[in-house]
Design a protein around this motif. Structure first.
Motif, PDB file in Angstrom:
ATOM      1  N   ILE A 113     -38.883  44.865  77.216  1.00  0.00           N
ATOM      2  CA  ILE A 113     -38.689  46.385  77.286  1.00  0.00           C
ATOM      3  C   ILE A 113     -37.324  46.761  77.508  1.00  0.00           C
ATOM      4  CG2 ILE A 113     -38.797  48.576  78.887  1.00  0.00           C
ATOM      5  CD1 ILE A 113     -41.412  47.370  80.011  1.00  0.00           C
TER       6      ILE A 113
ATOM      7  N   SER B 252     -25.964  51.737  81.507  1.00  0.00           N
ATOM      8  CA  SER B 252     -26.865  51.103  82.447  1.00  0.00           C
ATOM      9  C   SER B 252     -27.977  49.950  81.758  1.00  0.00           C
ATOM     10  CB  SER B 252     -27.585  52.294  83.110  1.00  0.00           C
ATOM     11  OG  SER B 252     -26.680  52.663  83.924  1.00  0.00           O
ATOM     12  N   VAL B 253     -28.617  50.541  80.723  1.00  0.00           N
ATOM     13  CA  VAL B 253     -29.712  49.614  80.248  1.00  0.00           C
ATOM     14  C   VAL B 253     -28.905  48.311  79.405  1.00  0.00           C
ATOM     15  CG1 VAL B 253     -31.309  49.374  78.302  1.00  0.00           C
ATOM     16  CG2 VAL B 253     -31.320  51.505  79.731  1.00  0.00           C
TER      17      VAL B 253
ATOM     18  N   ALA C 221     -25.204  62.041  78.820  1.00  0.00           N
ATOM     19  CA  ALA C 221     -26.457  61.232  79.322  1.00  0.00           C
ATOM     20  C   ALA C 221     -27.046  60.159  78.333  1.00  0.00           C
ATOM     21  CB  ALA C 221     -27.595  62.537  78.759  1.00  0.00           C
ATOM     22  N   PHE C 222     -26.560  60.214  76.935  1.00  0.00           N
ATOM     23  CA  PHE C 222     -26.843  59.027  76.317  1.00  0.00           C
ATOM     24  C   PHE C 222     -25.952  57.877  76.501  1.00  0.00           C
ATOM     25  CE2 PHE C 222     -25.686  56.330  72.509  1.00  0.00           C
ATOM     26  CZ  PHE C 222     -26.931  55.663  72.284  1.00  0.00           C
TER      27      PHE C 222
ATOM     28  N   ASP D 279     -26.249  47.083  80.288  1.00  0.00           N
ATOM     29  CA  ASP D 279     -25.644  46.131  81.487  1.00  0.00           C
ATOM     30  C   ASP D 279     -26.742  45.395  82.122  1.00  0.00           C
ATOM     31  OD1 ASP D 279     -23.195  46.716  80.863  1.00  0.00           O
ATOM     32  OD2 ASP D 279     -22.931  48.055  82.765  1.00  0.00           O
TER      33      ASP D 279
ATOM     34  N   GLU E 120     -36.039  46.606  73.824  1.00  0.00           N
ATOM     35  CA  GLU E 120     -36.309  48.124  73.288  1.00  0.00           C
ATOM     36  C   GLU E 120     -35.438  49.026  73.346  1.00  0.00           C
ATOM     37  OE1 GLU E 120     -39.846  49.817  72.238  1.00  0.00           O
ATOM     38  OE2 GLU E 120     -41.271  47.969  72.863  1.00  0.00           O
ATOM     39  N   LEU E 121     -35.301  49.337  74.649  1.00  0.00           N
ATOM     40  CA  LEU E 121     -34.461  50.556  75.208  1.00  0.00           C
ATOM     41  C   LEU E 121     -33.113  50.351  74.694  1.00  0.00           C
ATOM     42  CD1 LEU E 121     -36.017  51.085  78.685  1.00  0.00           C
ATOM     43  CD2 LEU E 121     -36.419  51.984  76.625  1.00  0.00           C
TER      44      LEU E 121
ATOM     45  N   THR F  74     -24.602  57.053  79.515  1.00  0.00           N
ATOM     46  CA  THR F  74     -24.721  56.625  80.506  1.00  0.00           C
ATOM     47  C   THR F  74     -26.058  55.781  80.537  1.00  0.00           C
ATOM     48  OG1 THR F  74     -23.888  58.461  81.628  1.00  0.00           O
ATOM     49  CG2 THR F  74     -25.127  57.056  83.130  1.00  0.00           C
ATOM     50  N   PHE F  75     -27.003  56.333  79.936  1.00  0.00           N
ATOM     51  CA  PHE F  75     -28.091  55.511  79.643  1.00  0.00           C
ATOM     52  C   PHE F  75     -28.022  54.185  79.047  1.00  0.00           C
ATOM     53  CE2 PHE F  75     -31.676  54.281  76.977  1.00  0.00           C
ATOM     54  CZ  PHE F  75     -32.846  54.437  78.030  1.00  0.00           C
TER      55      PHE F  75
ATOM     56  N   VAL G 115     -32.450  51.954  71.400  1.00  0.00           N
ATOM     57  CA  VAL G 115     -32.287  53.507  71.267  1.00  0.00           C
ATOM     58  C   VAL G 115     -30.804  53.890  70.996  1.00  0.00           C
ATOM     59  CG1 VAL G 115     -32.531  55.717  72.515  1.00  0.00           C
ATOM     60  CG2 VAL G 115     -34.019  54.035  72.900  1.00  0.00           C
TER      61      VAL G 115
ATOM     62  N   ASP H 273     -22.429  62.344  73.683  1.00  0.00           N
ATOM     63  CA  ASP H 273     -23.624  62.726  74.785  1.00  0.00           C
ATOM     64  C   ASP H 273     -23.432  61.885  76.099  1.00  0.00           C
ATOM     65  OD1 ASP H 273     -25.464  63.576  76.357  1.00  0.00           O
ATOM     66  OD2 ASP H 273     -27.010  63.003  74.843  1.00  0.00           O
TER      67      ASP H 273
END
Lengths: 168, 168
Positions: free
Chosen positions: A111, A133-134, A126-127, A136, A114-115, A129-130, A118, A124
């Motif tokens: 998963i 985190s993902v 929000a992008f 890392d 995949e993420l 940070t997402f 993205v 952005d």
DNA sequence: TTTAACTTTCAAAACAATTTGAAAGTTTAT
DNA sequence: ATAAACTTTCAAATTGTTTTGAAAGTTAAA
């Protein structure tokens, strides 16, 4: 403290620990019982000692077998099946690590991969940070995965061999 | 895949992983949400995004704080409380290891120490097996405990420092 | 093949964990 | 002191997990 009481406490403690780590309490208790039993036990004996139903005992034993922690034994001339637990602590730890890796780590890495793909606007927040985190977490997960793989397959690896010694 | 969908998947996956490891699903989800949020969120926003009740959000946030994974922030001139998650993967892992050690490993070692003291007839197979299993597990648990202690308190330790590098 | 010993299955029941939401509590500005 | 904004609590409801037990299935000896 006498043996029977101590046995009970051990079974209880192992069960509690199991449940805190996402392993069904009864399963951990059956495992504990087999760990302190010098010889193989029948379903009947396990039911009796832990006061659980036949169905429960049966399913739990199947699970333990699928986790590679318990083996069926088959005595010549007997219909009953006997169950026996490997008592080598290191093997138990290896086996649990191996199964959880397969059952849980591998799927989440899939998963995260995949993420990680993205795409988005790098301005952005929000992008950003997402994404950070993902990626890392994905990195850490993959490192853990690789490390487990090495550890699990290779006692021949000099580096891990020396680490293992510290634990035995 | 677009960001909102990806975010949802991440939250779901983190929640599932948590529940497989004995961490309440909602708690893991709130943590996940905060991990991908560039700025602090209010209870209200968390309730909204995850569709959970006020009470649940409140308790979950308290838990996350007690685990050292989330912090309350307090904005000048505002009554509302804001919540923020540390996003350093390594800190998260450290923090979880630290808490679980304190909450689970330490108590079981205490029990195993007691059970190791149980005396019995060294010709009794039942006693011998009990004793061997208990002392072996106790030994492993203590080694894990010592290792965690060292790891957790000392990034200055040259040995662990070099191990850590492999994971970062 | 029949029977008896034993194992497996699974729907329903029991139990355990989580969640809700409304009421009580707290804090701060006025 | 009061009101408004916000947080906390906890009994009851919901949801999720585990366990039971009786019936169905299997196996092997006679």
């Amino acid at each position: 403290m006498q043996l029977p009481e101590a046995k009970g406490k051990f079974i209880e403690a192992w069960g509690k620990l199991g449940s805190e780590w996402g392993i069904n309490r009864t399963m951990a208790q059956v495992h504990a019982l087999l760990l302190v039993s010098p010889n193989e036990l029948t379903t009947e004996e396990i039911m009796e000692e832990l006061k659980i139903s036949r169905g429960n005992a049966n399913m739990t034993l199947r699970d333990l077998i699928s986790w590679g922690l318990v083996e069926k034994q088959h005595k010549a001339g007997e219909r009953k099946e006997y169950f026996y637990a490997d008592k080598d602590t290191w093997n138990i730890a290896r086996q649990v690590a191996k199964e959880r890796r397969k059952r849980e780590l591998d799927p989440i890495i899939k998963i995260l991969d995949e993420l990680s793909k993205v795409e988005g606007d790098s301005k952005d927040e929000a992008f950003k940070t997402f994404n950070k985190s993902v990626t890392d977490i994905n990195k850490l997960a993959k490192n853990v995965d690789k490390t487990l793989e090495t550890m699990l397959k290779a006692e021949e690896n000099w580096f891990w061999k020396s680490i293992f010694k510290m634990f035995k």
